[in-house]
Design an enzyme around this catalytic site. Structure first.
Site, mmCIF file in Angstrom:
data_model
loop_
_atom_site.group_PDB
_atom_site.id
_atom_site.type_symbol
_atom_site.label_atom_id
_atom_site.label_comp_id
_atom_site.label_asym_id
_atom_site.label_seq_id
_atom_site.Cartn_x
_atom_site.Cartn_y
_atom_site.Cartn_z
ATOM 1 N N ASP B 86 -10.728 -8.923 12.764
ATOM 2 C CA ASP B 86 -10.994 -7.648 11.640
ATOM 3 C C ASP B 86 -11.356 -6.214 12.194
ATOM 4 O O ASP B 86 -10.518 -5.551 12.016
ATOM 5 C CB ASP B 86 -12.291 -8.022 10.121
ATOM 6 C CG ASP B 86 -11.573 -8.316 9.196
ATOM 7 O OD1 ASP B 86 -9.837 -9.001 9.450
ATOM 8 O OD2 ASP B 86 -12.466 -8.257 7.968
ATOM 9 N N HIS B 128 -18.681 -0.850 4.609
ATOM 10 C CA HIS B 128 -18.260 -2.396 4.603
ATOM 11 C C HIS B 128 -20.525 -1.935 5.842
ATOM 12 O O HIS B 128 -20.266 -3.523 6.265
ATOM 13 C CB HIS B 128 -17.150 -2.689 5.444
ATOM 14 C CG HIS B 128 -16.415 -2.878 3.796
ATOM 15 N ND1 HIS B 128 -16.425 -3.931 3.265
ATOM 16 C CD2 HIS B 128 -15.424 -3.261 4.298
ATOM 17 C CE1 HIS B 128 -16.102 -3.569 1.541
ATOM 18 N NE2 HIS B 128 -14.931 -3.702 2.643
ATOM 19 N N GLY B 136 -14.923 -5.618 7.784
ATOM 20 C CA GLY B 136 -14.611 -4.797 7.741
ATOM 21 C C GLY B 136 -13.670 -3.405 7.850
ATOM 22 O O GLY B 136 -13.381 -2.417 7.037
ATOM 23 N N ASP B 163 -12.982 2.215 -4.095
ATOM 24 C CA ASP B 163 -12.282 1.744 -3.134
ATOM 25 C C ASP B 163 -11.949 -0.362 -4.112
ATOM 26 O O ASP B 163 -12.902 -0.364 -4.741
ATOM 27 C CB ASP B 163 -12.900 0.946 -1.721
ATOM 28 C CG ASP B 163 -12.350 0.568 -0.519
ATOM 29 O OD1 ASP B 163 -11.407 1.790 -0.174
ATOM 30 O OD2 ASP B 163 -12.257 -1.008 -0.684
ATOM 31 N N HIS B 165 -12.338 -2.729 -2.844
ATOM 32 C CA HIS B 165 -13.369 -3.779 -2.259
ATOM 33 C C HIS B 165 -15.037 -3.418 -2.302
ATOM 34 O O HIS B 165 -14.796 -2.272 -2.378
ATOM 35 C CB HIS B 165 -13.165 -3.883 -0.819
ATOM 36 C CG HIS B 165 -11.865 -3.910 -0.343
ATOM 37 N ND1 HIS B 165 -10.851 -3.529 0.141
ATOM 38 C CD2 HIS B 165 -11.498 -5.397 0.157
ATOM 39 C CE1 HIS B 165 -9.905 -3.662 0.748
ATOM 40 N NE2 HIS B 165 -9.855 -4.983 0.220
ATOM 41 N N ASP B 252 -6.509 1.465 -2.017
ATOM 42 C CA ASP B 252 -6.124 0.547 -2.043
ATOM 43 C C ASP B 252 -6.579 -0.761 -3.150
ATOM 44 O O ASP B 252 -5.903 -1.643 -3.538
ATOM 45 C CB ASP B 252 -7.425 -0.466 -1.011
ATOM 46 C CG ASP B 252 -8.408 -0.238 -0.429
ATOM 47 O OD1 ASP B 252 -9.364 0.753 -1.940
ATOM 48 O OD2 ASP B 252 -8.953 -0.802 0.580
ATOM 49 N N TYR B 296 -3.938 0.340 1.694
ATOM 50 C CA TYR B 296 -2.843 -0.136 3.558
ATOM 51 C C TYR B 296 -1.665 -0.387 3.078
ATOM 52 O O TYR B 296 -0.357 -0.692 3.997
ATOM 53 C CB TYR B 296 -3.584 -1.288 3.820
ATOM 54 C CG TYR B 296 -4.397 -1.178 4.309
ATOM 55 C CD1 TYR B 296 -5.091 -1.130 5.036
ATOM 56 C CD2 TYR B 296 -5.700 -1.850 2.636
ATOM 57 C CE1 TYR B 296 -6.751 -0.714 5.849
ATOM 58 C CE2 TYR B 296 -6.913 -1.580 3.333
ATOM 59 C CZ TYR B 296 -7.569 -0.862 4.228
ATOM 60 O OH TYR B 296 -9.012 -0.878 4.746
#
Lengths: 207, 380
Positions: B86, B128, B136, B163, B165, B252, B296
């Site tokens: 990552d 992150h 991340g 986001d 995440h 995302d 992404y």
């Protein structure tokens, strides 16, 4: 994971000649439901909050008085665990006997206690998340070497595995849930599918 | 007054070919704004200093990034999360990371000194990154550095993270801080990275009741998402009354994102951006700092962030994308791009378990609000 990793110690105990009301106070003060009963330092029984409530209930045929000795209502003999038992062994024993705790003895001495709640904590530790990871779930044929093939592919990608859980979900198939230390599991899933693996999560988007 | 913050040095934040966190997404966005005919005169930030980083990161971690950045390798990838798939190491990653932090920090300066009411930082959102660890795609936590700056100047800050995440780094860094309210909406950690962001993560010590998480089910659709958002966010801001609102606007959660499974559309994002501005106006004098974040899918990300730009600047949203822009990027990417700014109105795909997913999200929302009541209104 072994019993010694999840047991509580030191253990709060009472003596055989303790009164029911004093045992009640011990449970109340410490916020516990299971108390091993000792005679001259030797484990001889276990008393639970349920034992106390049933024994002293007005609904009982002959209710015990608060001054009665705990040895009259404790459960015995006691089933114990060894510190080196695996936790699943402890869980199985507790389920089979329908009991809520296992005193842990080592060399004849009381070394700790495991309750159902400790097993829940163990479950959380086994499935828990400490550093960033994602779910990867794969259905594997129940053959030797299948898990090795899966982890080998992950190793080749330098993907760190944080935890692995598996269970047989139908005859001949094992469901494996891994937590892998990457944000991009879709790329891995794609590669695994290309290698013929049945990837259950992450899903392929149908659109 | 809206001010944009951007530095071409952000494009050097590049993990290399094939990595999802590609600077192409940012290039496409800037080129799109240009093609839409909007003169772009951003404030150009300096890189953050080492001292700025040390307000939220440990000394050993910053030293490890510096060493990796100049040598190109890390001895033990597991120790600091550097050199993993990552977060591969690239030369100059320290400076690239510091430029991104510098931009978000510049945004905080502009808001604090009243040079701007709203700031749009066209980069950053590295939510992150942990005190002691890269994670991340995030090396330095620009959001946390900017929030820390505002706190150190006596302000309270609300942090809103849309986001897909969980905003785990920001939450962890301020977990016991009563001056920071964090709200993260994300796909449940049971499935998605980083795995945290459960409802029961409410903060520690005096920070308890000030860390909010809405872990949503995979395949959550716009209606269900907006319901959860609207049930929690305005109420939380009305209760907390922050001096500043910092927003991580990751793109995302869009249905086309290749890393995650929520089903938002460009229309949902436009609605979200409008509501956030409205809440900012209502609860913190319009003092809002937006950053970018994850996202992404090259077919949707430039459109989502262009909508952010247009909404923040109160500009009209064109129906179609500029054909020359589309042409240019289709050739560069070798892929077809949509002709319209918004997703087709025909509605998304037929989602199995639609009702169950919406019911799950309602339960999560109720459970969060129930858990908060004692801390908010009973003074526990």
């Amino acid at each position: 994971m072994l019993v010694r990793d999840i047991m509580k110690s030191p253990v709060i105990t009472v003596d055989t000649d303790a009164s029911l009301s004093s045992v009640y106070s011990v449970m109340h003060d410490h916020g516990i439901r299971h108390v091993p009963v000792m005679r001259r330092g030797v484990l001889v029984g276990v008393v639970t909050d349920r034992d106390l409530r049933l024994a002293t209930s007005a609904l009982a045929a002959k209710p015990f008085s608060p001054q009665a000795k705990v040895e009259k209502v404790m459960s015995q003999p006691v089933r114990t665990a060894d510190p080196l038992d695996p936790v699943e062994e402890a869980a199985r024993t507790m389920r089979q006997l329908k009991i809520g705790c296992l005193p842990v003895t080592s060399g004849g001495a009381l070394a700790g206690i495991v309750t159902g709640v400790d097993l829940l904590d163990a479950l959380l530790r086994l499935t828990g998340v400490s550093t960033g990871s994602s779910r990867l779930e794969v259905g594997l044929p129940d053959h030797p070497g299948e898990l090795a093939r899966l982890t080998g592919l992950l190793a080749a990608r330098q993907v760190d595995i944080r935890s692995v859980l598996s269970h047989a979900d139908s005859p001949g198939r094992v469901r494996v849930v891994l937590r892998v230390a990457t944000i991009d599991t879709k790329a891995i899933a794609q590669e695994l599918r290309a290698e013929g693996f049945e990837v259950l999560w992450p899903p392929q988007k149908p659109w | 007054m809206v001010i944009d913050v951007y530095n071409p040095a952000y494009l050097a934040y590049d993990f290399g070919p094939g990595h999802p966190f590609s600077p192409i997404r940012l290039e496409m966005l800037l080129d799109l704004l240009d093609a839409l005919g909007h003169p772009f005169h951003p404030m150009s930030p300096q890189p953050a200093s080492r001292e700025d980083l040390l307000t939220v990161h440990s000394e050993e971690y910053v030293s490890a990034v510096e060493a990796a950045s100049s040598s190109g390798t890390a001895a033990d990838p597991d120790r600091f999360g550097l050199g993993t798939p990552d977060n591969p190491i690239f030369p100059g990653m320290d400076l690239a990371g510091r430029f991104v932090v510098g931009g978000t920090l510049e945004g905080a300066h502009l808001l604090y000194y009243d040079k701007a009411t709203t700031v749009l930082q066209l980069g950053g959102g590295m939510h992150h990154a942990q005190r002691n660890r890269a994670s991340g795609f995030c090396i330095y936590n620009d959001l946390a550095v900017a929030i820390r700056y505002l706190l150190d100047h006596g302000s309270t800050v609300a942090y809103l993270d849309i986001d897909v995440h969980h905003g785990d780094g920001v939450q962890a860094i301020f977990y016991d801080d009563p001056s920071v309210l964090t709200i993260s909406l994300h796909e449940s950690g049971e499935y998605l990275f980083p795995g945290t962001g459960e409802v029961h993560e409410l903060g520690a010590m005096y920070g308890r009741g000030r860390k909010l998480n809405l872990p949503l089910a995979p395949f959550t659709e716009p209606d269900s998402y907006l319901k959860a958002f609207t049930a929690v966010v305005p109420q939380a801001l009305a209760w907390f009354r922050p001096d500043f609102l910092v927003v991580q606007a990751g793109a995302d959660a869009h249905a086309a994102d290749p890393l995650a499974d929520l089903l938002l559309t460009t229309q949902t994002y436009e609605t979200l951006f409008k509501r956030i501005l409205e809440y900012g106006e209502k609860y913190c004098r319009g003092k809002v700092l937006f950053t970018l974040g994850g996202g992404y899918d090259v077919r949707s990300v430039p459109r989502v962030w262009a909508l952010l730009y247009l909404t923040v600047h109160d500009l009209p949203v064109p129906t179609d994308l500029p054909p020359e822009w589309r042409q240019r990027w289709q050739e560069k990417l070798g892929t077809d791009l949509p002709a319209a700014m918004h997703d087709p109105e025909t509605g998304g795909p037929a989602v199995p378990l639609r009702e169950e997913i919406a019911a799950h999200n309602r339960r999560v929302t109720e459970r969060l609000l129930d858990s908060l009541m004692p801390y908010w209104y009973l003074g526990v």
